[in-house]
Design an enzyme around this catalytic site. Structure first.
Site, short mmCIF file in Angstrom:
data_model
loop_
_atom_site.label_atom_id
_atom_site.label_comp_id
_atom_site.label_asym_id
_atom_site.label_seq_id
_atom_site.Cartn_x
_atom_site.Cartn_y
_atom_site.Cartn_z
N ARG A 160 46.36 48.18 39.63
CA ARG A 160 47.04 48.47 40.89
C ARG A 160 46.87 49.90 41.41
O ARG A 160 47.48 50.26 42.41
CB ARG A 160 48.54 48.16 40.79
CG ARG A 160 48.89 46.75 40.36
CD ARG A 160 48.29 45.70 41.26
NE ARG A 160 48.81 44.36 40.96
CZ ARG A 160 48.24 43.24 41.37
NH1 ARG A 160 47.13 43.29 42.09
NH2 ARG A 160 48.77 42.06 41.08
N ASP A 168 37.29 40.16 44.45
CA ASP A 168 38.36 39.49 43.73
C ASP A 168 39.66 39.42 44.53
O ASP A 168 40.02 40.34 45.25
CB ASP A 168 38.66 40.17 42.41
CG ASP A 168 39.61 39.34 41.58
OD1 ASP A 168 39.18 38.30 41.07
OD2 ASP A 168 40.80 39.70 41.49
N HIS A 208 35.62 35.17 42.44
CA HIS A 208 36.88 34.43 42.57
C HIS A 208 36.54 33.23 43.45
O HIS A 208 36.42 33.36 44.67
CB HIS A 208 37.94 35.33 43.23
CG HIS A 208 39.21 34.63 43.59
ND1 HIS A 208 40.40 34.88 42.95
CD2 HIS A 208 39.48 33.69 44.52
CE1 HIS A 208 41.35 34.13 43.48
NE2 HIS A 208 40.81 33.39 44.43
N HIS A 223 38.36 33.31 35.94
CA HIS A 223 39.48 32.37 35.79
C HIS A 223 39.14 30.92 36.20
O HIS A 223 39.81 30.33 37.06
CB HIS A 223 40.72 32.86 36.54
CG HIS A 223 40.50 33.41 37.91
ND1 HIS A 223 39.83 32.74 38.90
CD2 HIS A 223 40.90 34.58 38.46
CE1 HIS A 223 39.82 33.46 40.00
NE2 HIS A 223 40.46 34.60 39.75
N ASP A 231 43.31 38.25 33.63
CA ASP A 231 43.73 38.36 35.03
C ASP A 231 45.13 38.98 35.10
O ASP A 231 45.99 38.55 35.87
CB ASP A 231 43.69 37.00 35.73
CG ASP A 231 43.78 37.12 37.25
OD1 ASP A 231 43.74 38.26 37.77
OD2 ASP A 231 43.91 36.08 37.93
N GLY A 263 50.39 35.57 40.47
CA GLY A 263 49.90 36.35 39.35
C GLY A 263 50.95 36.60 38.30
O GLY A 263 52.15 36.47 38.52
#
Length: 398
Positions: A61, A148, A175, A212, A278, A293
């Site tokens: 982040r 992503d 993604h 993922h 992830d 998430g």
């Protein structure tokens, strides 16, 4: 600096032995019965020593969303889960779509000096899937580009991106989500874009890593195109292995037992290359408002061990391949195995201890596993030959 680990139960992709490990100047120097003088000796009393875990898909982040996570707390979270290397996604604020932001993140991570950090760069400006970045001017240290958090729905744009990335011999992390179909079916959205991008990888020669992967049909497409020698790899997450028929919000969605069974079969047959978390921290407010998430670094090994080893008899050697060896090879680094000359990135695990998920080193706590108990305790994490995490020991410099 010489560090000697005595009485280790060494497990990596190929080894399952009891021995000592000598570490010098951040590298594994030798394995065997070792008695030479060292700066530090740690007797592990036959605890398991594995190569440090490598997460190909992490969100810390930074910059712009430090209320959720930052490079420091994200690194602490990684260490507590046995991770020595994390590959960060670029959907930050501002987006990592230029060299200045890219190098700011790497420089700051070196100052923090806890884990090895790699950083993806976006494929389009501001992740808007409209204008490509200038790939030829991108920093040469970059391993992978990624859009992503979003799929590249426009096929011509995807083709152009793949072509440009192949020219500079880098890779793209995908993604897979066709946003034209997301409201109809998240399964359709994942499957259609996976099939298209497998085809584009085959035709352009671009190295593609699928993030993922969660559905039967996507896995079958990857298997089909791998057999055609397309340069593709893929990962699955611990939560897609463990959870089924849940409405806990992640993207891609939690699937069914049939999908889980397919993932496990594809792991056994080496179609799935890696397990990645992830790790996606959110504030409580954002999660309550529907943000997709979950955090995953501190519970990943325990969930993987439960599903793959305890429930399906898959060896720790294979788990090490999925969590360390293959991710290292995808990144092109001499990590992920306990071999002389390799980086001394290691995790020490006590399988005689159980853990209860109750608190985290991450700033966030958006985990569906709070309150659950699992086998195995991460006791110590060593990065580049230095002990960076020891359970129950607080380092005031961190």
């Amino acid at each position: 600096m010489k560090l000697l680990l005595k009485n280790c139960h060494i497990i990596d992709r190929d080894l399952d032995i009891f021995s000592d490990i000598l570490i010098e100047n951040g590298k594994i120097k030798s394995i065997g019965t070792i008695s030479e003088p060292c700066d530090k000796i740690i007797d592990l009393n036959k605890k398991i020593v594995m190569p440090g875990f490598i997460d190909l898909h992490t969100h810390f982040r930074y910059p712009g969303q430090e209320s959720k996570e930052d490079l420091h707390t994200g690194s602490l979270s990684a260490l507590a889960g046995g991770y020595t290397t994390c590959n960060l996604m670029g959907n930050t604020k501002p987006v990592v779509d230029n060299n200045e932001i890219y190098n700011e993140i790497l420089d700051k991570s070196k100052e923090i000096d806890l884990i090895n950090i790699y950083q993806c760069m976006a494929t389009t400006k501001d992740l808007k899937s409209i204008e490509m970045i200038n790939f030829e001017k991108a920093d040469t240290k970059i391993k992978f580009f990624s859009e992503d958090g979003r799929g590249i729905t426009d096929s011509l744009l995807a083709y152009n991106i793949f072509t440009e990335i192949e020219k500079i011999k880098k890779g793209i992390m995908i993604h897979a989500e066709d946003h034209n179909l997301t409201e109809i079916s998240t399964r359709y959205a994942e499957d259609l874009e996976t099939i298209r991008d497998c085809y584009l990888s085959l035709k352009t020669g671009c190295k593609v890593h699928f993030c993922h992967v969660s559905t039967i049909n996507s896995l079958e497409a990857i298997k089909f195109y791998k057999e055609k020698k397309a340069p593709i790899t893929c990962e699955v997450t611990p939560h897609h292995l463990y959870m089924k028929d849940s409405d806990f919000k992640v993207n891609p969605s939690i699937r069914t037992q049939d999908d889980i069974d397919c993932i496990i079969d594809m792991i056994k047959n080496s179609i799935v290359d890696a397990i990645a978390t992830d790790h996606a921290p959110h504030t409580k407010e954002d999660k309550d408002n529907g943000a997709c998430g979950m955090i995953g670094l501190e519970t990943a090994f325990n969930i993987v061990y439960k599903v793959l080893h305890e429930n399906n008899g898959i060896s720790l050697n294979k788990i090490s391949e999925l969590m360390s060896y293959n991710p290292a090879k995808i990144l092109g680094e001499n990590k992920g195995a306990i071999i002389p000359t390799y980086d001394a990135d290691l995790v020490i695990i006590d399988l005689d201890k159980n853990i209860k998920v109750d608190k985290f080193n991450s700033k966030s706590s958006n985990s569906p596993f709070i309150g659950e108990e699992f086998t195995g305790s991460i006791e110590m994490t060593i990065v580049n030959g230095e002990v960076k995490f020891e359970k129950g020991v607080k380092n005031d410099n961190r």
